[in-house]
Design a protein around this motif. Structure first.
Motif, mmCIF file in Angstrom:
data_model
loop_
_atom_site.group_PDB
_atom_site.id
_atom_site.type_symbol
_atom_site.label_atom_id
_atom_site.label_comp_id
_atom_site.label_asym_id
_atom_site.label_seq_id
_atom_site.Cartn_x
_atom_site.Cartn_y
_atom_site.Cartn_z
ATOM 1 N N ASN A 26 101.396 -98.450 5.195
ATOM 2 C CA ASN A 26 102.332 -99.010 4.221
ATOM 3 C C ASN A 26 102.691 -98.028 3.116
ATOM 4 O O ASN A 26 103.628 -98.281 2.349
ATOM 5 C CB ASN A 26 101.756 -100.283 3.596
ATOM 6 C CG ASN A 26 101.715 -101.441 4.569
ATOM 7 O OD1 ASN A 26 102.541 -101.532 5.472
ATOM 8 N ND2 ASN A 26 100.741 -102.326 4.398
ATOM 9 N N ASP A 27 101.967 -96.908 3.031
ATOM 10 C CA ASP A 27 102.163 -95.978 1.920
ATOM 11 C C ASP A 27 103.162 -94.869 2.225
ATOM 12 O O ASP A 27 103.418 -94.022 1.362
ATOM 13 C CB ASP A 27 100.829 -95.359 1.506
ATOM 14 C CG ASP A 27 99.876 -96.386 0.896
ATOM 15 O OD1 ASP A 27 100.370 -97.448 0.464
ATOM 16 O OD2 ASP A 27 98.659 -96.134 0.874
ATOM 17 N N ILE A 28 103.700 -94.828 3.442
ATOM 18 C CA ILE A 28 104.690 -93.803 3.788
ATOM 19 C C ILE A 28 105.939 -94.485 4.344
ATOM 20 O O ILE A 28 105.906 -95.631 4.782
ATOM 21 C CB ILE A 28 104.144 -92.782 4.806
ATOM 22 C CG1 ILE A 28 103.596 -93.481 6.055
ATOM 23 C CG2 ILE A 28 103.091 -91.882 4.166
ATOM 24 C CD1 ILE A 28 103.169 -92.523 7.167
ATOM 25 N N ASP A 29 107.049 -93.745 4.327
ATOM 26 C CA ASP A 29 108.328 -94.288 4.792
ATOM 27 C C ASP A 29 108.735 -93.766 6.160
ATOM 28 O O ASP A 29 109.644 -94.327 6.786
ATOM 29 C CB ASP A 29 109.429 -93.933 3.779
ATOM 30 C CG ASP A 29 109.144 -94.521 2.407
ATOM 31 O OD1 ASP A 29 109.033 -95.756 2.300
ATOM 32 O OD2 ASP A 29 108.997 -93.739 1.444
ATOM 33 N N ASN A 30 108.094 -92.717 6.627
ATOM 34 C CA ASN A 30 108.531 -92.033 7.833
ATOM 35 C C ASN A 30 107.362 -91.221 8.367
ATOM 36 O O ASN A 30 106.621 -90.603 7.568
ATOM 37 C CB ASN A 30 109.677 -91.073 7.459
ATOM 38 C CG ASN A 30 110.810 -91.064 8.436
ATOM 39 O OD1 ASN A 30 110.787 -91.762 9.442
ATOM 40 N ND2 ASN A 30 111.812 -90.257 8.160
ATOM 41 N N LEU A 31 107.183 -91.173 9.671
ATOM 42 C CA LEU A 31 106.090 -90.407 10.273
ATOM 43 C C LEU A 31 106.657 -89.475 11.331
ATOM 44 O O LEU A 31 107.334 -89.913 12.264
ATOM 45 C CB LEU A 31 105.068 -91.364 10.909
ATOM 46 C CG LEU A 31 103.887 -90.730 11.656
ATOM 47 C CD1 LEU A 31 103.030 -89.888 10.708
ATOM 48 C CD2 LEU A 31 103.041 -91.809 12.333
ATOM 49 N N LEU A 32 106.389 -88.170 11.176
ATOM 50 C CA LEU A 32 106.847 -87.162 12.121
ATOM 51 C C LEU A 32 105.630 -86.556 12.806
ATOM 52 O O LEU A 32 104.718 -86.033 12.130
ATOM 53 C CB LEU A 32 107.631 -86.052 11.421
ATOM 54 C CG LEU A 32 109.051 -86.348 10.923
ATOM 55 C CD1 LEU A 32 109.045 -87.334 9.754
ATOM 56 C CD2 LEU A 32 109.736 -85.055 10.491
ATOM 57 N N LEU A 33 105.592 -86.626 14.125
ATOM 58 C CA LEU A 33 104.471 -86.108 14.910
ATOM 59 C C LEU A 33 104.956 -84.946 15.761
ATOM 60 O O LEU A 33 105.828 -85.112 16.623
ATOM 61 C CB LEU A 33 103.888 -87.216 15.792
ATOM 62 C CG LEU A 33 103.404 -88.469 15.057
ATOM 63 C CD1 LEU A 33 102.954 -89.533 16.053
ATOM 64 C CD2 LEU A 33 102.283 -88.126 14.079
ATOM 65 N N CYS A 34 104.385 -83.777 15.531
ATOM 66 C CA CYS A 34 104.810 -82.546 16.197
ATOM 67 C C CYS A 34 103.668 -81.998 17.051
ATOM 68 O O CYS A 34 102.525 -81.926 16.587
ATOM 69 C CB CYS A 34 105.222 -81.523 15.140
ATOM 70 S SG CYS A 34 105.778 -79.939 15.795
ATOM 71 N N ALA A 35 103.993 -81.601 18.290
ATOM 72 C CA ALA A 35 103.002 -80.990 19.189
ATOM 73 C C ALA A 35 101.799 -81.903 19.398
ATOM 74 O O ALA A 35 100.651 -81.485 19.329
ATOM 75 C CB ALA A 35 102.562 -79.623 18.656
ATOM 76 N N THR A 36 102.096 -83.152 19.668
ATOM 77 C CA THR A 36 101.052 -84.148 19.854
ATOM 78 C C THR A 36 100.921 -84.497 21.332
ATOM 79 O O THR A 36 101.580 -83.918 22.189
ATOM 80 C CB THR A 36 101.359 -85.391 18.987
ATOM 81 O OG1 THR A 36 100.224 -86.223 18.912
ATOM 82 C CG2 THR A 36 102.556 -86.161 19.527
#
Length: 307
Positions: free
Chosen positions: A132-142
């Motif tokens: 709930n504390d972030i607006d966007n999640l970017l996952l790279c090389a996962t």
């Protein structure tokens, strides 16, 4: 322009280093959004400066956390080791504390989290606990969580830890992980060809004393156990998640594991806002030969608006 550095004190007294790149008077735009970066294993936050400065020119304030066991302030004997107890949770809580600090510093601005490789799994664990504390999640090389592979691997790590101690640095674990990744690009020019097609970037990594070190079995125990604790069923369902990888990244099983991860997230009802495989790219997308395309894609993810 070099990053400014500040420190946040964790509840156990650990000083969390945070590198800061904030748009200044020479920037095209004032800060209109915030990005915090969680770096990968055996590297450090300062390596993201070129991306950060590029984003500054587009109005993005960028911060990169130094994870425990990494970075210039970590004593050499502790490098590659989270903590003697509860290392995984401490790394996640460090990130949570950094996010809270940035929320207070930039009230009202959208805040995104970008995690690369190890940082992508830390970021997923963070989203599971503090989504709930972030607006966007970017996952790279996962990659997907391959429990059939990770569970016996964790058993091996724990066997070594019991016999040699949590601070032991195991050549066997390195051979089964990073060395195995690199063998897929034989004949090898260096020990890190798997990171990027850009030879200059690989050479800079190899010359950097804060990169490429062997991690302890204590860290591997924390890290693999942490990955196995990930459960997207517990994630906030309306959090936009953006996934990106190279289709020649062995961490993502050359794109196959990456695609399965996306399918698993969708099955769990997670909001997969975007997915992109960069053709021919290896592990470190932001340092690849197509870095300009990757940086532009990262920016597009940051300005994403939910329909």
């Amino acid at each position: 322009m070099n990053a400014q550095e500040r420190f946040i004190t964790s509840p156990d007294g650990h000083q969390i280093p945070l590198l800061c790149w904030v748009p200044g008077t020479d920037s095209a735009e004032p800060a209109s959004r915030v990005l915090i970066i969680a770096h990968g294993m055996a590297e450090h936050a300062a390596r993201y400066q070129p991306l950060a400065l590029w984003l500054n020119q587009r109005g993005v304030a960028v911060y990169a956390i130094q994870h425990r066991g990494h970075g210039p302030h970590c004593p050499p004997e502790q490098r590659g080791h989270y903590a003697d107890e509860d290392g995984w949770q401490k790394v996640i809580d460090d990130l949570a504390q950094a996010v809270q600090h940035l929320r207070s510093e930039h009230p009202g601005l959208p805040l995104s989290l970008f995690g690369h490789s190890m940082g992508s799994f830390i970021s997923q664990a963070y989203a599971q606990q503090y989504g709930n504390d972030i607006d966007n999640l970017l996952l790279c090389a996962t990659n997907r969580i391959d429990r059939l592979k990770l569970s016996p691997y964790l058993g091996l790590v724990r066997l070594i830890k019991r016999s040699r101690g949590k601070h032991h640095r195991s050549p066997l674990i390195d051979r089964l992980s990073f060395d195995a990744f690199n063998r897929q690009f034989a004949p090898n020019r260096t020990g890190h060809d798997w990171l990027s097609r850009d030879a200059g970037q690989v050479d800079r990594y190899e010359a950097d004393p804060l990169c490429g070190f062997t991690c302890t079995v204590g860290l591997w125990n924390d890290f693999i156990g942490g990955m196995l604790s990930l459960n997207p069923d517990q994630w906030r369902k309306d959090l936009p998640v953006h996934l990106m990888a190279g289709d020649q990244d062995p961490v993502g099983e050359m794109g196959k594991g990456f695609k399965r991860h996306i399918a698993n997230l969708r099955k769990a009802g997670v909001c997969v806002a975007s997915e992109r495989l960069f053709e021919g790219a290896r592990h470190e997308l932001v340092n690849e030969t197509v870095a300009d395309q990757v940086w532009q894609h990262v920016y597009q993810c940051l300005v994403y608006s939910k329909p």
